[in-house]
Design an enzyme around this catalytic site. Structure first.
Site, PDB file in Angstrom:
ATOM      1  CG  ASP A 483      -1.996  -0.912   1.106  1.00 53.21           C
ATOM      2  OD1 ASP A 483      -2.236  -1.350   0.292  1.00 53.21           O
ATOM      3  OD2 ASP A 483      -2.243  -1.388   2.448  1.00 53.21           O
TER       4      ASP A 483
HETATM    5  C1  BGC Z   1       0.035   1.396   6.022  1.00 52.46           C
HETATM    6  C2  BGC Z   1      -0.418  -0.080   5.565  1.00 52.46           C
HETATM    7  C3  BGC Z   1      -1.906  -0.052   5.577  1.00 52.46           C
HETATM    8  C4  BGC Z   1      -2.324   1.211   4.926  1.00 52.46           C
HETATM    9  C5  BGC Z   1      -3.806   1.049   4.837  1.00 52.46           C
HETATM   10  C6  BGC Z   1      -0.650   2.453   5.596  1.00 52.46           C
HETATM   11  O1  BGC Z   1      -0.278   3.726   6.159  1.00 52.46           O
HETATM   12  O2  BGC Z   1       1.347   1.413   6.293  1.00 52.46           O
HETATM   13  O3  BGC Z   1       0.074  -1.118   6.296  1.00 52.46           O
HETATM   14  O4  BGC Z   1      -2.173  -1.163   4.876  1.00 52.46           O
HETATM   15  O5  BGC Z   1      -2.026   2.369   5.415  1.00 52.46           O
HETATM   16  O6  BGC Z   1      -4.594   1.605   5.759  1.00 52.46           O
HETATM   17  C1  NOJ Z   2      -1.751  -3.854   5.464  1.00 51.28           C
HETATM   18  C2  NOJ Z   2      -2.859  -3.985   4.443  1.00 51.28           C
HETATM   19  O1  NOJ Z   2      -3.954  -4.549   5.214  1.00 51.28           O
HETATM   20  C3  NOJ Z   2      -2.558  -4.939   3.274  1.00 51.28           C
HETATM   21  O2  NOJ Z   2      -3.475  -5.006   2.514  1.00 51.28           O
HETATM   22  C4  NOJ Z   2      -1.275  -4.449   2.577  1.00 51.28           C
HETATM   23  O3  NOJ Z   2      -1.117  -5.411   1.736  1.00 51.28           O
HETATM   24  C5  NOJ Z   2      -0.094  -4.541   3.606  1.00 51.28           C
HETATM   25  N1  NOJ Z   2      -0.750  -3.416   4.740  1.00 51.28           N
HETATM   26  C6  NOJ Z   2       1.209  -3.912   2.903  1.00 51.28           C
HETATM   27  O4  NOJ Z   2       0.990  -2.580   2.764  1.00 51.28           O
END
Ligand code: BGC
Ligand code: NOJ
Length: 811
Positions: A483
């Site tokens: 993400d």
């Molecule tokens: C986090 C991710 C998360 C995303 C969506 C980001 O700030 O680092 O792990 O999946 O936000 O909430």
């Molecule tokens: C948390 C999210 O829930 C997941 O969908 C994502 O792939 C990981 N973060 C990595 O960014």
């Protein structure tokens, strides 16, 4: 240092020191009604949706940590104490918290009184039980005063902690006999209320928080408890609570059991009232009657245990190492159920108001759950697919209560669609049920746009094909699985979100991770098309898969490993040419799982590079070197301090991709070493450093470049659970479901003599015994099924309702 121990016979983790390095929690409830509960009695309860139907309050991010819960105060002479240690925090004579499969037990003692609490949610029930047993172990008669305490949440958890100008005037309760009813907003649009009750007559109550606590007190020292007398208050606005007061006299050796119930009721719109302003309590009373005796509660508790016996009986191993056995047989499967239920919504790191169910997340969660209750997995697949659009794209998440997609964290995560192929094919392989492909499933939750589920898979596949970039590699969109790799968001404004701001046109940045993912699930799609005799489609799809393999070989290979991406300007990411972020885990995982360039040595080189550049004592880091400065063209990933989260943290979710990659090469020693580095039961001895629960996976462990390598965060709700279960059972132990049977192809440490696995599959029980006389990591000499040798590695679908022996000789 340890804070407890595993009790495998009872499937419990036994915490013996309440001051764990972080609250160690458990989940109660299995379908609609849930509680989170910590080892000191903290936590909260909700119905279906932790945001919209929160029953009790909990204070996230508070000081001290873990504030709010289902508390009990026992006043014994001048001493007040709590069975869970908190909130009073009186030093206890003994303390034990047992987190089990959907239940938690406390057992503690002070000054000759022993308290036990059994906390659980009966199957199919919208209420939580706490059986509280108090026993006098001293030689004198004890006169105890018991106070219960919960604080009502005014339903919408987000509104509850922000909209005070309204909320402080809306709270309403009713009290009848020993039951305190919470009916805020019942007069308006709500057709639901909650109640907290105890199965004995009470000697008083309180429902107004300030009166109970005293405005300037903490939970550890309420006025009412200090005074030893309730005030019998009725809340009008402010913060309604429910506290029962019971006087209990116990002769030496005597024990008394009380049953507390926290319940949730929905009534028909025209059946809300008993009389003017008096709520219809009939359904609540019916619920109370169900569990008003210890006997009834014990039956329900035994049913719950039997339920978990059945679920966990489906896959069971004996490897000779307790740490592995308890992960596979108990905790990893349990965590998979919890992540299936919660997605990423409610934990001690997820506030229950932010993310609902994730498209990508829920599909992946399914692969660790589908063998447990396939019917629920099937329903979930349709829920997820219904939020998809005709062009294959999808909402990134949806709200569990409404099941409608929302754009709260944006859309256009271009990996999202492909995970639907994963979940669907794994479901079919487990069950043999191809019929779901023909079910009509809406697009964008609009039934008039429904098409057979197969069309959703097709849309998923072609979403990639139709969104290729300059190198014929998949466009990344807003981001892929990572993400935080935001290649189309050039943000110099701290007030905007990387997840929702796409200020660049997304038609250049490409992802090698999606490329690998596409090859893996593209092949699965082709295989599925052939199975359903859609050869034309299979042939067409195969071409696209081959094109992708070619594109990766030509444009995605850096010499020693696979690139990670091309950025907005067409520059390489994850290349030896880069100063920081030279190599990333995700593309190594997916391109090796896809076996791209295996013949040419790419798979081997890539995995060797992972070992050299990404492996460390605590697992495999996501990228290296971690970013030390902010790269506007990379987005959020470079905002994190080095070694944390997606910037060089050990993101446990993707470690199993490398383990699976290693099994492609047959390197069982390496695959298993990676497994043991992050499997929580193997980390029990370093609990002090690791910090979070030693019985469940966490999302992230601080990486080698972090300030505190090895320290973990964000336990419970992570795709880590399902992927590690998938990797260990299907690739390392190597018992893989397939359309025509179980494919057996272990890839284990060479020093192992073998292992045993019992696996329920399509209604039959397979007793698999793997022997490894030559101490190899991979390779099958012979397989005997019920005594006769079979020709291939596929153990066929055997007669239902029977046990079958499968003897596997490696070599
Ligand atoms: C986090 C991710 C998360 C995303 C969506 C980001 O700030 O680092 O792990 O999946 O936000 O909430
Ligand atoms: C948390 C999210 O829930 C997941 O969908 C994502 O792939 C990981 N973060 C990595 O960014």
């Amino acid at each position: 240092m340890k804070y407890g121990h595993f009790d495998d016979t009872n499937r419990e983790y036994v915490i013996t020191n309440p001051k764990t390095p972080y609250p160690w929690i458990n989940y109660l409830g299995n379908e609609d009604f849930f509680s989170l509960t910590s080892n000191t009695g903290g936590g909260y309860t909700f119905y279906k949706d932790a945001k919209f139907r929160r029953l009790t309050r909990y204070r996230y991010n508070n000081v001290p940590v873990d504030n709010g819960g289902k508390y009990f105060y026992i006043k014994d002479g001048d001493t007040t104490w709590s069975p869970g240690w908190k909130p009073v925090k009186t030093e206890l004579d003994s303390y034990e918290c047992r987190h089990g499969m959907s239940y938690t037990k406390f057992k503690s003692s002070k000054n000759g009184v022993e308290a036990q609490i059994l906390q659980f949610i009966p199957l199919g029930f919208w209420g939580e039980i706490q059986k509280v047993s108090l026993k006098n172990t001293s030689s004198e008669t004890k006169k105890l005063k018991l106070f219960s305490f919960i604080e009502w949440c005014l339903w919408n958890a987000e509104d509850d902690m922000t909209n005070f100008q309204r909320n402080f005037s809306t709270g309403e309760v009713e009290i009848e006999d020993s039951t305190i009813y919470h009916k805020t907003e019942f007069k308006e649009r709500r057709n639901h209320y909650a109640f907290y009750s105890v199965n004995t007559s009470i000697d008083g109550y309180d429902t107004d928080r300030e009166s109970f606590l005293g405005l300037y007190n903490d939970f550890d020292s309420p006025d009412v408890v200090n005074d030893g007398a309730p005030k019998n208050t009725i809340a009008h606005g402010w913060s309604p609570i429910a506290s029962h007061y019971v006087e209990i006299e116990l002769k030496p050796g005597e024990q008394r059991d009380l049953i507390f119930m926290l319940g949730y009721v929905e009534v028909e719109k025209d059946d809300k009232w008993e009389s003017k302003a008096v709520i219809n309590k009939k359904p609540a009373k019916a619920m109370l009657a169900k569990f008003d005796t210890v006997e009834k509660v014990d039956v329900a508790y035994n049913d719950l245990r039997a339920y978990w016996d059945r679920l966990l009986g489906k896959i069971n191993i004996d490897s000779g190492d307790d740490r592995l056995d308890r992960m596979v047989n108990i905790w990893n499967q349990y965590q998979c159920m919890v992540t299936f239920n919660m997605s990423r919504s409610a934990s001690f790191f997820e506030s229950g108001i932010g993310r609902g169910m994730g498209f990508r997340d829920s599909n992946q969660d399914l692969i660790g759950f589908v063998h447990q209750i396939p019917e629920r997995a099937r329903e979930r697949i349709f829920d997820i697919a219904s939020t998809q659009f005709e062009d294959g794209s999808c909402y990134h998440q949806y709200q569990p209560l409404t099941k409608k997609g929302n754009s709260a964290v944006g859309g256009d995560f271009n990996d999202d669609p492909l995970w639907l192929i994963l979940s669907t094919t794994e479901y079919i392989k487990e069950t043999g049920d191809f019929s779901l492909l023909d079910e009509m499933v809406p697009f964008d939750n609009d039934v008039s746009r429904a098409k057979p589920h197969f069309e959703h898979l097709k849309a998923s596949f072609y979403h990639v094909v139709n969104n290729l970039g300059p190198h014929n590699l998949p466009l990344i969109g807003r981001a892929d699985w990572n993400d935080c790799l935001n290649l189309n968001c050039f943000s110099d404004n701290p007030n905007e979100s990387f997840q929702t701001t796409g200020n660049k046109k997304g038609n250049t940045a490409e992802s090698l991770m999606i490329a690998g993912l596409f090859v893996v699930y593209g092949k699965e799609y082709v295989k599925l098309c052939k199975r359903i005799d859609n050869d034309k489609e299979a042939e067409e799809a195969q071409k696209h898969v081959e094109n992708m393999i070619e594109a990766v070989k030509v444009h995605g290979w850096d010499g020693d490993w696979y690139l990670r991406a091309y950025d907005f300007f067409g520059n390489k990411i994850g290349s030896n040419e880069n100063e920081e972020g030279k190599i990333f885990i995700e593309s190594q995982g997916w391109c090796t799982m896809a076996e791209i360039g295996k013949k040419e040595g790419m798979v081997e080189k890539s995995l060797n590079a992972v070992k050299k550049h990404l492996d460390c004592d605590y697992g495999i880091v996501l990228n290296s070197p971690a970013f030390t400065k902010y790269h506007i063209e990379y987005g959020e990933i470079s905002t994190y301090p080095a070694g944390y989260k997606e910037n060089g943290g050990i993101f446990c979710h993707n470690n199993p991709w490398i383990m699976i990659g290693e099994t492609v090469l047959g390197r069982g020693d390496q695959a298993y070493e990676y497994y043991t580095k992050i499997a929580p039961s193997f980390l029990e001895d370093i609990s002090e450093l690791h910090k979070v629960e030693p019985y469940v996976y966490c999302q992230m462990i601080a990486g080698k470049e972090a300030f505190k390598p090895g320290e973990a965060k964000n336990s419970w709700l992570s795709g880590t659970a399902s992927w590690n279960f998938f990797a260990i059972t299907q690739y390392i132990l190597g018992v893989k479901t397939d359309y025509d049977g179980l494919v057996i192809d272990p890839c284990i440490p060479s020093k192992w003599d073998g292992f045993k696995m019992q696996r329920e599959f399509r209604g039959a029980k397979y007793n698999i015994e793997v022997q490894n006389p030559d101490h190899v990591s991979k390779g099958i000499k012979t397989i005997f099924v019920n005594g006769s040798e079979i020709e291939s590695k596929v153990v066929p679908i055997l007669e239902k309702g029977k046990e079958h022996s499968v003897k596997v000789i490696m070599g």
